[in-house]
Design an enzyme around this catalytic site. Structure first.
Site, PDB file in Angstrom:
ATOM      1  N   HIS A   1      13.230   6.994  -4.337  1.00 53.00           N
ATOM      2  CA  HIS A   1      13.897   6.277  -5.450  1.00 53.00           C
ATOM      3  C   HIS A   1      14.671   5.171  -4.872  1.00 53.00           C
ATOM      4  CE1 HIS A   1      12.742   8.607  -9.387  1.00 53.00           C
ATOM      5  NE2 HIS A   1      11.801   8.491  -8.447  1.00 53.00           N
TER       6      HIS A   1
ATOM      7  N   ARG B   1       9.871   3.649  -4.984  1.00 57.19           N
ATOM      8  CA  ARG B   1       9.985   3.115  -6.077  1.00 57.19           C
ATOM      9  C   ARG B   1      11.088   1.930  -6.180  1.00 57.19           C
ATOM     10  NH1 ARG B   1      11.201   6.226 -11.679  1.00 57.19           N
ATOM     11  NH2 ARG B   1      13.264   5.655 -11.201  1.00 57.19           N
TER      12      ARG B   1
ATOM     13  N   TYR C   1      17.577   2.081 -17.563  1.00 60.37           N
ATOM     14  CA  TYR C   1      16.984   2.808 -16.864  1.00 60.37           C
ATOM     15  C   TYR C   1      16.789   2.729 -15.243  1.00 60.37           C
ATOM     16  CZ  TYR C   1      13.578   6.024 -14.821  1.00 60.37           C
ATOM     17  OH  TYR C   1      12.872   7.005 -13.856  1.00 60.37           O
TER      18      TYR C   1
ATOM     19  N   ASP D   1       8.783   1.715 -12.239  1.00 64.02           N
ATOM     20  CA  ASP D   1       8.490   2.434 -13.409  1.00 64.02           C
ATOM     21  C   ASP D   1       9.052   1.682 -14.778  1.00 64.02           C
ATOM     22  OD1 ASP D   1       8.726   4.460 -15.715  1.00 64.02           O
ATOM     23  OD2 ASP D   1       9.736   5.948 -14.346  1.00 64.02           O
TER      24      ASP D   1
ATOM     25  N   HIS E   1       9.297   3.097 -17.666  1.00 68.54           N
ATOM     26  CA  HIS E   1       9.747   3.975 -18.935  1.00 68.54           C
ATOM     27  C   HIS E   1       9.610   3.727 -20.305  1.00 68.54           C
ATOM     28  CE1 HIS E   1      12.904   7.308 -18.985  1.00 68.54           C
ATOM     29  NE2 HIS E   1      12.056   7.435 -17.723  1.00 68.54           N
TER      30      HIS E   1
ATOM     31  N   GLU F   1       4.536   2.214 -13.517  1.00 68.68           N
ATOM     32  CA  GLU F   1       4.469   3.547 -14.391  1.00 68.68           C
ATOM     33  C   GLU F   1       4.878   3.282 -15.896  1.00 68.68           C
ATOM     34  OE1 GLU F   1       6.612   6.334 -12.046  1.00 68.68           O
ATOM     35  OE2 GLU F   1       7.339   7.523 -13.866  1.00 68.68           O
TER      36      GLU F   1
ATOM     37  N   GLU G   1       3.958  11.532 -17.366  1.00 64.59           N
ATOM     38  CA  GLU G   1       5.199  12.614 -17.387  1.00 64.59           C
ATOM     39  C   GLU G   1       5.628  13.349 -18.368  1.00 64.59           C
ATOM     40  OE1 GLU G   1       7.843   9.990 -15.435  1.00 64.59           O
ATOM     41  OE2 GLU G   1       9.264  10.162 -17.064  1.00 64.59           O
TER      42      GLU G   1
ATOM     43  N   ARG H   1       0.336  11.461 -14.233  1.00 61.44           N
ATOM     44  CA  ARG H   1       1.490  11.926 -13.813  1.00 61.44           C
ATOM     45  C   ARG H   1       2.069  13.092 -14.298  1.00 61.44           C
ATOM     46  NH1 ARG H   1       5.255  10.031 -11.179  1.00 61.44           N
ATOM     47  NH2 ARG H   1       6.881  10.107 -12.776  1.00 61.44           N
TER      48      ARG H   1
ATOM     49  N   HIS I   1       4.796  13.858 -11.602  1.00 59.51           N
ATOM     50  CA  HIS I   1       6.311  13.859 -11.793  1.00 59.51           C
ATOM     51  C   HIS I   1       6.873  14.781 -10.875  1.00 59.51           C
ATOM     52  CE1 HIS I   1       9.440  13.770 -15.310  1.00 59.51           C
ATOM     53  NE2 HIS I   1       9.524  12.807 -14.507  1.00 59.51           N
TER      54      HIS I   1
ATOM     55  N   GLU J   1       6.030  12.340  -6.287  1.00 61.90           N
ATOM     56  CA  GLU J   1       7.477  11.928  -6.652  1.00 61.90           C
ATOM     57  C   GLU J   1       8.215  12.844  -6.083  1.00 61.90           C
ATOM     58  OE1 GLU J   1       8.779  11.577 -10.695  1.00 61.90           O
ATOM     59  OE2 GLU J   1      10.392  10.107 -10.203  1.00 61.90           O
TER      60      GLU J   1
ATOM     61  N   TRP K   1      13.770   5.228 -24.527  1.00 60.42           N
ATOM     62  CA  TRP K   1      14.718   5.145 -23.371  1.00 60.42           C
ATOM     63  C   TRP K   1      13.844   5.249 -22.031  1.00 60.42           C
ATOM     64  CZ3 TRP K   1      15.430   9.228 -19.529  1.00 60.42           C
ATOM     65  CH2 TRP K   1      15.988   8.922 -18.569  1.00 60.42           C
TER      66      TRP K   1
HETATM   67  C1  GCO Z   1      10.538   9.588 -13.192  1.00 59.82           C
HETATM   68  C2  GCO Z   1      11.004   9.683 -14.898  1.00 59.82           C
HETATM   69  C3  GCO Z   1      12.315  10.455 -14.822  1.00 59.82           C
HETATM   70  C4  GCO Z   1      12.731  10.757 -16.294  1.00 59.82           C
HETATM   71  C5  GCO Z   1      13.325  12.212 -16.250  1.00 59.82           C
HETATM   72  C6  GCO Z   1      13.547  12.501 -17.869  1.00 59.82           C
HETATM   73  O1  GCO Z   1       9.613   8.717 -12.871  1.00 59.82           O
HETATM   74  O2  GCO Z   1      10.916  10.360 -12.443  1.00 59.82           O
HETATM   75  O3  GCO Z   1      10.747   8.680 -15.567  1.00 59.82           O
HETATM   76  O4  GCO Z   1      13.219   9.622 -14.359  1.00 59.82           O
HETATM   77  O5  GCO Z   1      13.645   9.945 -16.904  1.00 59.82           O
HETATM   78  O6  GCO Z   1      12.581  13.148 -15.583  1.00 59.82           O
HETATM   79  O7  GCO Z   1      13.955  14.034 -17.632  1.00 59.82           O
HETATM   80 MG    MG Z   2       9.011   7.836 -14.878  1.00 57.82          MG
END
Ligand code: GCO
Ligand code: MG
Length: 402
Positions: free
Chosen positions: A122, A147, A159, A210, A212, A236, A262, A283, A312, A339, A402
């Site tokens: 990340h 990422r 995020y 991502d 999100h 993602e 995820e 994921r 995830h 990941e 979020w």
């Molecule tokens: C990712 C996820 C995390 C989530 C988290 C929530 O791609 O790793 O989006 O960042 O936000 O796991 O608990």
């Molecule tokens: Mg994610």
């Protein structure tokens, strides 16, 4: 052999983890990760109050039977709490079976199908330069995929841009932190990040991003189109996926590969996404999707439809989940990528493990079972503290995903 003891261990070595330990009458114990970030104690109660009394005296080798006993026997199907609890039991049983047969779990899942499990790191930064510096650092550390997330001008907190560049994931203790959002500002900025990233890093490093769950399908389609010149490995969670057919719109407009799942906890969350080939990577993860037994089922459905896995692997799941995910990723034929966020040193000390990072790949190690333990004495030194994930608002104050 019978299940003789079961214990739920809740600890917080940097963040909260719920761990299930099952022990047999001949002294073999197995671990499962039951962590549901921000709602941890709900799963601990589900296990303690409702599931553990059902396990006493059962033959731990009957993994399929126990899975269905817990799933169908609850009457109330699916849902993150139920499936995390069933998943933890399932993984602990695979761990026990591996130890009893003196072989790593990946051998029970079909054996090693590749040399190692490709992971992505990340790279986060407040602005594009900072993100690219973080990305270069990952490449120097040997990562083969990264990422990229960056701050957006005009948005104070978004995020993916966090404290520290190796251990990102925010929580707050009292009330959730609030982040801010503007789809317009985001869609304008992200293509610049990837244009500069390709200039700086070239085209040999797979890059991921991502969103999100913040876009609508047509916004996601536009983003996917704009990112096409930069060859993303995946985009993602472009949209929330409760409405699976929403992905048809994205798919019909862009060739940028799509990943989602995820937050899924069942094969029914992704059945249409997979069978209509609306995504490229699924994921869903071991801990939240009913354990290895159910995730393997998802992977097999995905394999038929050209969808690869991309589990995830956040720091809010414990090393027990990561280990299970690595055995899965080593064995399953249609593995795509895993990941990998590094856990804190305290977390690694509480959960000593055999898996190791080498040259861009993780390997689960060759210890029998999962190859991960829990140090309960040390865990007790890190007591649970209530913690919340952030929430997100648009600039006018409207609550957004979020
Ligand atoms: C990712 C996820 C995390 C989530 C988290 C929530 O791609 O790793 O989006 O960042 O936000 O796991 O608990
Ligand atoms: Mg994610």
């Amino acid at each position: 052999m019978r299940i003789a003891d079961a214990e739920v261990i809740v600890c917080s070595p940097g963040r909260n983890f719920v761990t299930l330990r099952l022990t047999t009458d001949d002294g073999i114990s197995g671990l499962g990760d039951a962590t549901l970030n921000g709602r941890e104690l709900a799963v601990a109660s589900y296990l303690n109050d409702h599931v553990l009394p059902l396990l006493d005296g059962r033959d731990p080798f009957l993994i399929e039977d126990i899975w269905h006993f817990l799933y169908k026997g609850a009457y109330w199907r699916r849902g993150p709490v139920t499936m995390a609890a069933i998943g933890a039991v399932d993984v602990a049983l695979w761990d026990i079976k591996g130890k009893a047969l003196d072989t790593p779990v990946y051998n029970l899942l079909g054996g090693q199908a590749r040399e190692g499990v490709l992971v992505y790191g990340h790279a986060n930064g407040l602005d594009i330069d900072a993100t690219l510096q973080a990305a270069a650092r990952y490449v120097d550390m040997g990562y083969r995929a990264v990422r990229l997330q960056t701050g957006i001008p005009g948005l104070p907190a978004v995020y993916g841009v966090g404290r520290g560049d190796l251990f990102y994931e925010p929580t707050s203790q009292d009330m959730p932190d609030e982040e801010s959002w503007s789809t317009e500002a985001y869609l304008h900025h992200v293509p610049k990040l990837f244009a500069q990233a390709r200039d700086a890093l070239g085209y040999n490093v797979p890059l991921l991003h991502d969103a999100h769950h913040r876009l609508t399908p047509i916004e996601a389609a536009r983003l996917g189109q704009r990112l096409e010149p930069y060859d993303l490995f995946w985009l993602e969670d472009a949209v929330p996926a409760e409405l699976q057919e929403g992905f048809r719109i994205i798919r019909s407009h862009t060739t940028t590969p799509l990943a989602v799942g995820e937050v899924f906890n069942s094969i029914h969350d992704c059945q249409q996404l997979i069978t209509e080939q609306l995504i490229d990577f699924i994921r869903a993860t071991v801990a939240h999707a009913g354990g290895l037994t159910h995730l393997v089922r998802i992977a097999h459905l995905a394999e038929l439809h050209h969808v690869r896995t991309g589990c995830h692997g956040p720091v809010d799941l414990s090393p027990v989940n990561l280990a299970a995910s690595l055995h899965f990723g080593l064995a399953v034929h249609n593995f795509g990528i895993q990941e990998y966020m590094r856990h804190t040193e305290d977390t690694d000390r509480v959960f000593p493990h055999a898996y190791a990072f080498d040259d861009g790949y993780l390997h689960p190690g060759d210890r029998p079972g999962l190859g991960v333990d829990v140090d309960t004495e040390l865990a007790a030194a890190f007591p649970y503290r209530r913690a919340y994930l952030p929430v997100n608002r648009k600039l006018d104050g409207t609550v957004h995903s979020w």
